[in-house]
Design an enzyme around this catalytic site. Structure first.
Site, PDB file in Angstrom:
ATOM      1  N   GLY A  11       0.817  -1.219   0.000  1.00 51.05           N
ATOM      2  CA  GLY A  11       0.000   0.000   0.000  1.00 51.05           C
ATOM      3  C   GLY A  11       0.845   1.262   0.000  1.00 51.05           C
ATOM      4  N   GLN A  12       0.159   2.428   0.067  1.00 47.59           N
ATOM      5  CA  GLN A  12       0.865   3.716  -0.041  1.00 47.59           C
ATOM      6  C   GLN A  12       1.918   3.870   1.051  1.00 47.59           C
ATOM      7  OE1 GLN A  12      -1.396   7.216   1.042  1.00 47.59           O
ATOM      8  NE2 GLN A  12       0.009   8.611   0.009  1.00 47.59           N
ATOM      9  N   ASP A  52      -3.266 -12.822   3.390  1.00 50.64           N
ATOM     10  CA  ASP A  52      -4.565 -12.170   3.573  1.00 50.64           C
ATOM     11  C   ASP A  52      -4.726 -12.004   5.086  1.00 50.64           C
ATOM     12  OD1 ASP A  52      -8.045 -12.942   2.647  1.00 50.64           O
ATOM     13  OD2 ASP A  52      -7.178 -11.516   4.094  1.00 50.64           O
ATOM     14  N   TYR A 141     -15.184   4.495   7.659  1.00 46.51           N
ATOM     15  CA  TYR A 141     -13.728   4.507   7.862  1.00 46.51           C
ATOM     16  C   TYR A 141     -13.410   5.069   9.247  1.00 46.51           C
ATOM     17  CZ  TYR A 141      -8.847   6.016   7.101  1.00 46.51           C
ATOM     18  OH  TYR A 141      -7.495   6.213   7.197  1.00 46.51           O
TER      19      TYR A 141
END
Ligand code: VAH
Length: 316
Positions: A11-12, A52, A141
Site C-alpha cells: 500500500g501507499q 490475507d 472509515y
C-alpha cells in the site's frame, strides 16, 4: 534486534515504510507481506509473504515461523472507498486488526496501527483539534478507526500488548499511489501538474485539511515505536501533523515551480462531505512532548521534492 512483520506492505505507506525499516533493522529482519503478490519488486528484496490478514491461522504461522516481535498493521480500506462498501470496510479494517491483536497477544508482539484524522467527526473542535476530544465520525472509515483506537487501548490495558498508533493526516507520496482516500487530491495534483500542467480538484477552495509528506510519516511511525514507553501518557492515536492547507495553497505552492500550472474545480459531493467532517488542523503537542515528534517538511519543501522526483519519473 527487532523482528518485524509489515502487513499491507504494497500500500501507499507500506511501500515506503518497508524499505525504511529494512534500512534500519536489516533486510532479513523485516518481513513484508501483502494480499497482492504482484507488488513492487523492491519488497521482495527481503523476506516476503503473500498474506490475507483475514486469515488468522496463516498470520499466526508467519509470526511464529519468522519469530516476529513487532507488527506494523497497514491494512485498511480508506475513507471514500469505504463509503462504497461499508460492510467490506468493517470486515477488512476491523477483521485484520482483530487478528493482528490476537496473534500479538499470544506471541508477545508489539503492534503499530495507524488511525487517522478520519477518527474525528462534525462534532469535534475543528481548529487545533485536541489529542483527547469528541470522536463521533460519520464515515465507516472513521468508525473503524475509532474502534481500532479503542481495541488497541484495550489490548494494552487488559493484556499488556505493546500497542501504539498515530492519527495520520493526509499523506502525500511519490512511490505508491494511494487508493480511495479523500485526501488523494493532494497526491494526484502533482502528477497532473507535471504531465498536463493542469488539474481539476474535487474538493472546494477553502477546504483545509491536515497533511504530511511521506518521509515525515515514516519517521513518525518508527519514532513512536522506538519511544521510551515510560514517557507515553497516550498510546494509540497520537495526533501528528506537519501542515494544514487548502487546494488553493497547494496550487500556489506548485505554481512557484511550474508557473503555467492551472487548477479548476469539479466537486465530488461524497469526498467534500467527508472532508468537511474532518478537522482543519490538529494539535499534535502530545506527540511532540511524549516522544519528540518534529516534522521536517513544510508545503514548499514538499512541493520541491515531489516535483523533482516525479519529473524524473514521469518525464524521462
Ligand atoms: C483518506 N488518506 O483520505 C486517507 C486518510 C486522513 C485521510 O486517512 O481516507
Amino acid at each position: 534486534m527487532k523482528r518485524i512483520l509489515v502487513v499491507g506492505s504494497a500500500g501507499q505507506i507500506g511501500a515506503e515504510l518497508t524499505p525504511a525499516l529494512r534500512k534500519i533493522y536489516g533486510e532479513s529482519n523485516v518481513v513484508a507481506s501483502d494480499i497482492n503478490s504482484n507488488c513492487n519488486p523492491v519488497l521482495k528484496q527481503g523476506p516476503f509473504e503473500v498474506l490475507d490478514a483475514l486469515d488468522d491461522k496463516h498470520l499466526h504461522t508467519i509470526v511464529q515461523t519468522h519469530k516476529i516481535d513487532t507488527i506494523f498493521n497497514l491494512v485498511a480500506l480508506l475513507s471514500a472507498k469505504g463509503e462504497k462498501d461499508p460492510q467490506l470496510s468493517i470486515k477488512v479494517n476491523l477483521g485484520a486488526l482483530n487478528n493482528i491483536l490476537e496473534v500479538a497477544r499470544q506471541e508477545h508482539c508489539a503492534v503499530f496501527t495507524p488511525s487517522s484524522i478520519g477518527a474525528f467527526g462534525p462534532g469535534t473542535p475543528a481548529d487545533n483539534t485536541p489529542q483527547d476530544t469528541i470522536q463521533r465520525p460519520n464515515t465507516i472509515y472513521g468508525v473503524t478507526k475509532v474502534a481500532g483506537e479503542l481495541l488497541c487501548d484495550y489490548y494494552f490495558k487488559r493484556f499488556g500488548v505493546d500497542t501504539r498508533g498515530l492519527r495520520f493526516p493526509g499523506i502525500i507520496s511519490n512511490v505508491q499511489l494511494p487508493g480511495g482516500g479523500t485526501t488523494d487530491y493532494a497526491v494526484e495534483i502533482y502528477y497532473e501538474a507535471i504531465k498536463n500542467k493542469k488539474y481539476t480538484c474535487y474538493l472546494k477552495e477553502g477546504t483545509f485539511l491536515d497533511m504530511m509528506y511521506m518521509p515525515d510519516a515514516i519517521n513518525a511511525a518508527i519514532g513512536v515505536m522506538e519511544a521510551d514507553p515510560s514517557k507515553l501518557l497516550h498510546r494509540n492515536a497520537f495526533n501528528v501533523t506537519a501542515m494544514s492547507f487548502d487546494p488553493e495553497m497547494l496550487s500556489d505552492s506548485i505554481k512557484k515551480l511550474i508557473p503555467d500550472f492551472s487548477m479548476d474545480y469539479s466537486i465530488d459531493p461524497v469526498k467534500q462531505s467527508i472532508a468537511d467532517s474532518w478537522p482543519n488542523s490538529m494539535d499534535d503537542s502530545s506527540a511532540r512532548n511524549e516522544w519528540g515528534w518534529n516534522p521536517e517538511y513544510n508545503l514548499d519543501k514538499m512541493s520541491a521534492d515531489m516535483i523533482d522526483i516525479l519529473s524524473k519519473k514521469l518525464l524521462s
